[in-house]
Design an enzyme around this catalytic site. Sequence first.
Site, short mmCIF file in Angstrom:
data_model
loop_
_atom_site.label_atom_id
_atom_site.label_comp_id
_atom_site.label_asym_id
_atom_site.label_seq_id
_atom_site.Cartn_x
_atom_site.Cartn_y
_atom_site.Cartn_z
N GLU A 310 0.79 -1.23 0.00
CA GLU A 310 0.00 0.00 0.00
C GLU A 310 0.83 1.28 0.00
OE1 GLU A 310 0.32 -2.31 2.41
OE2 GLU A 310 0.21 -1.45 4.42
N HIS A 334 -8.07 -3.89 -1.48
CA HIS A 334 -7.32 -3.98 -0.23
C HIS A 334 -6.26 -2.87 -0.14
CE1 HIS A 334 -5.47 -6.22 3.19
NE2 HIS A 334 -4.37 -5.64 2.74
N GLU A 335 -5.42 -2.77 -1.16
CA GLU A 335 -4.34 -1.77 -1.09
C GLU A 335 -4.90 -0.36 -1.09
OE1 GLU A 335 -1.88 -3.19 -0.07
OE2 GLU A 335 -2.23 -5.19 -0.85
N HIS A 338 -6.10 0.64 2.33
CA HIS A 338 -5.03 1.06 3.23
C HIS A 338 -4.85 2.59 3.24
CE1 HIS A 338 -3.19 -2.42 5.10
NE2 HIS A 338 -2.98 -3.05 3.96
N GLU A 357 -4.09 -4.31 9.07
CA GLU A 357 -4.50 -5.35 8.13
C GLU A 357 -5.93 -5.85 8.36
OE1 GLU A 357 -2.97 -5.71 5.53
OE2 GLU A 357 -0.95 -4.99 5.97
N ASP A 413 7.53 -9.57 10.92
CA ASP A 413 6.77 -10.31 9.89
C ASP A 413 5.81 -11.32 10.52
OD1 ASP A 413 8.15 -8.88 8.01
OD2 ASP A 413 9.24 -10.58 7.15
N TYR A 421 -5.19 -10.33 9.71
CA TYR A 421 -6.05 -9.97 8.58
C TYR A 421 -7.50 -10.39 8.83
CZ TYR A 421 -2.02 -9.00 5.52
OH TYR A 421 -0.89 -8.47 4.95
#
Length: 639
Positions: A310, A334-335, A338, A357, A413, A421
Amino acid sequence: MTIARLSAFSVLAAATLTLTACGPTNPPSEVGSAENSASQTIVPSERFFTADQFTYANYQDVVVNHAALDLDVDFDRKVLDGAVTLQFTRLDPNATTLVLDTKDLLIKAVALETDDGWMPTDYTLADPDPMMGSAMRIDIGADASQLRIIYQTSPEAEGLQWLTPAQTAGKEKPYLFSQAQAINARTMLPVQDTPAVRLTYEASLRVPEGLLPLMSASQDGQDANGNWQFSMPQPIPSYLIAIAVGDIKFKAINDTIGVYAEEYILDASAEEFAETPMMEVANTALYGPYRWGRYDLIVLPPSFPYGGMENPRLSFMTPTLIAGDKSLTNVVAHELAHSWSGNLVTNSNWRDAWLNEGFTSYVENRVMEELYGKRRAVMEQVLDLEGMKRAISEAKRPELTHLKLPDDMQHPDDAFTLVSYIKGANFLFFLEDRFGREAFDPFLKSYFNAYAFDSITTEDFLGFMDANLRNTYPNAVTDAEIAAWVYGPGLPDTARKPKSDAFDEVAAASARWTSGDITASELPTDDWSTHEWLHFLNGLPTLTQAQFKALDEAFGLTGTQNAETAFAWYMQAIKGDYEPAMPALEEFLMTVGRGKFIYRLYGALADNGKADTADRIFATAKDGYHPIAQRRISDILEE
Ligand code: BES
Ligand code: ZN
C-alpha cells in the site's frame, strides 16, 4: 514545499509522539472493568503504550519529522548513493543524541547544521544485529534541528531488489524496486524505522537515461539538471517510503488514477484494474475523503514478494493479479483501503498490526460488496475464514492468535498472519452485526477522521469505541466479548458465520464427483468463477491418480494462467503425489516470487517427502527471488 507547511507537520508529528508516549487519548475504561471478572482474567495488565521492540530509535526523546533524499540510483554497483538531510524535533529538550536505525548502510560522513554552518559531528555505529541492523548514535548538540548523512546502501539490502535486464520482461533495461515494510526502510536510509514515528519526505533522484523513477510521493518531474523530484507532504511512517525504477510506462484509467507497468503488461493491467475508480468512490462514500491526491498502481516484475503493498499514492502490485477476468481485484480494493486504514491511521507498534490489516481486510470486503454484490463478498469471507482457521491451527503458540500480539515476537513479519487480517476483519464484522451498519459505518468514518495522520494502538481504538459508540449502545457488546476477540486465542464463537449458497452447490457437486455419481466433465463448472474453483480445489479430499488425471484432462488445471487456481491445484498435486503437475509447478516456482504462493508450495514439498525437489528448485530459482523471499524460504527449508 513551503516552510509554513513543513513546520505545521512537524508540530503535528511531535504532538502525535507525545500523545503516544503517554498512553492513549481515551483510556479503555470498559475492557477489563471490575464488574466483569471474566475479562479481567483475559486482559493483561500492560495494555497501554509499549515501546516498539523492533527499533533502536530514541523516538520518545527526539523525533525526525522530515527526510530529504538526494540519491544516485547506480545499477552498475547496485547501490543508492548520496545523502539524506533529516529535520528533527526534541521532545526531551535536554536530549543531545539522536538514535537512528540503519542496516547494511555504508555511512561516509555526518554533519550538523549549526549557527556556523554545516559542521561534522560525532557518531557511532553499533555492532549489527542480523535482524535489527546497527543503531546509529549521533551527537546532535543542544540547538541543531537538522543533520545530513552521506551514505550508500548495500547491494545486499533486504529492502531493495536489483534486477538485471535479463530478469525483466523487456530484457533490455535493469529494474529496481523497494519493499520497506516491516523493517527494511533502514536498509534504504538511516531513519527512525518504527510506525510510531511519522515524517514527510522529498527526494531528488538521478537515474540512467531511459529509465523512469517513481516513489510513494507526488511525482514532480525533472529539474533543470535532469534530477527527478518527488515530495510527500503528508506525514507517513517510514515503512511507506518506496521507490521503483525501470523501463516503466503509464496508462491513465481516469484523471486521478492510472497504471504503471512494463510495456508487455500495460494494457492488460489497465483493463484488469479498470474498476479502481469505482472502488475509490465506494471507499470514500463509506469512510470519508481520499486524502493523498493521485492514486496510481504499479505492476511490478513477478519477483515482487507480495500480492500488493500500500505505498501511498502508488500501490505496488504483483503481476499475478492480471488474470484477464478481474477476478482477483480484491487485492486492489485492499491496497486502496489502506489509504484509510494503515496509511492514514497507522498501527504504532507491529503488535497492533490488525489495526492496519484487519481493518483493511474489513474495508476491502465492504467495498467488494458495494461493487460486486453480496454473493461475491460472502464467497470471499468464506474463503478467508477457511484460510484463517488453518493459520490458527498452525500457530506456533496461542498468543500469536490474539489480535493484540505478544511483546516478544521474533520478527515483525510474524504479525502478518491471517490472524491479523481475517480474525481482525471478523472482529469488525462482529461489531458491525451487533451495532448495525447505521451506527457502525459513521462510527468508523469518525475513527478515521479522529486519528487521521496518527499512529495508534489497539487500546486507542477500544477507548475511542467506548467513548463514541458503546456509550450510546451500552448493551450491544460486553467487555468479555471484546476481550475474547482482542486478548484471547483463536476465533471466538461470537464470530459471524457467513453462508454461501454458491459454495454449497460447489460442495454438493464435488461430493457427487468424488463418489462417482458424475464424471469430471459433468461437474457444473460453466458458471464457476475463480472463487468457486478455489473452494472446490481447497475442499477436495485426497484424490486417486485417476481422479487427478480426469480433472486435469477436463479442465487443464496444470499450467493454468490464473495464479490462485494454479496454486490451489499444485498444493493438492503435491499432497497427492500427482507427478504430471510437477514440471508446471517447477515452472511456476521459477517465474513467480509472490510469497503467499511460494512459501507454502516449498513448505508442502518439504512436508510431503519432496525436500530434495524443493532444495533443487530453490537452488536455481533463488537468484530471481526478492531478498525477503530468499530469507523466508531458506528458513522454511531449514526447519
Ligand atoms: N501490507 C501488506 C503487504 C505486507 C505484509 C508487506 C507484511 C510487508 C509485510 C499488503 O497490504 C497486503 O496485505 N497484501 C496482501 C493482499 C491482501 C488482499 C491480503 C498480499 O500481499 O497478499
Ligand atoms: Zn494489507
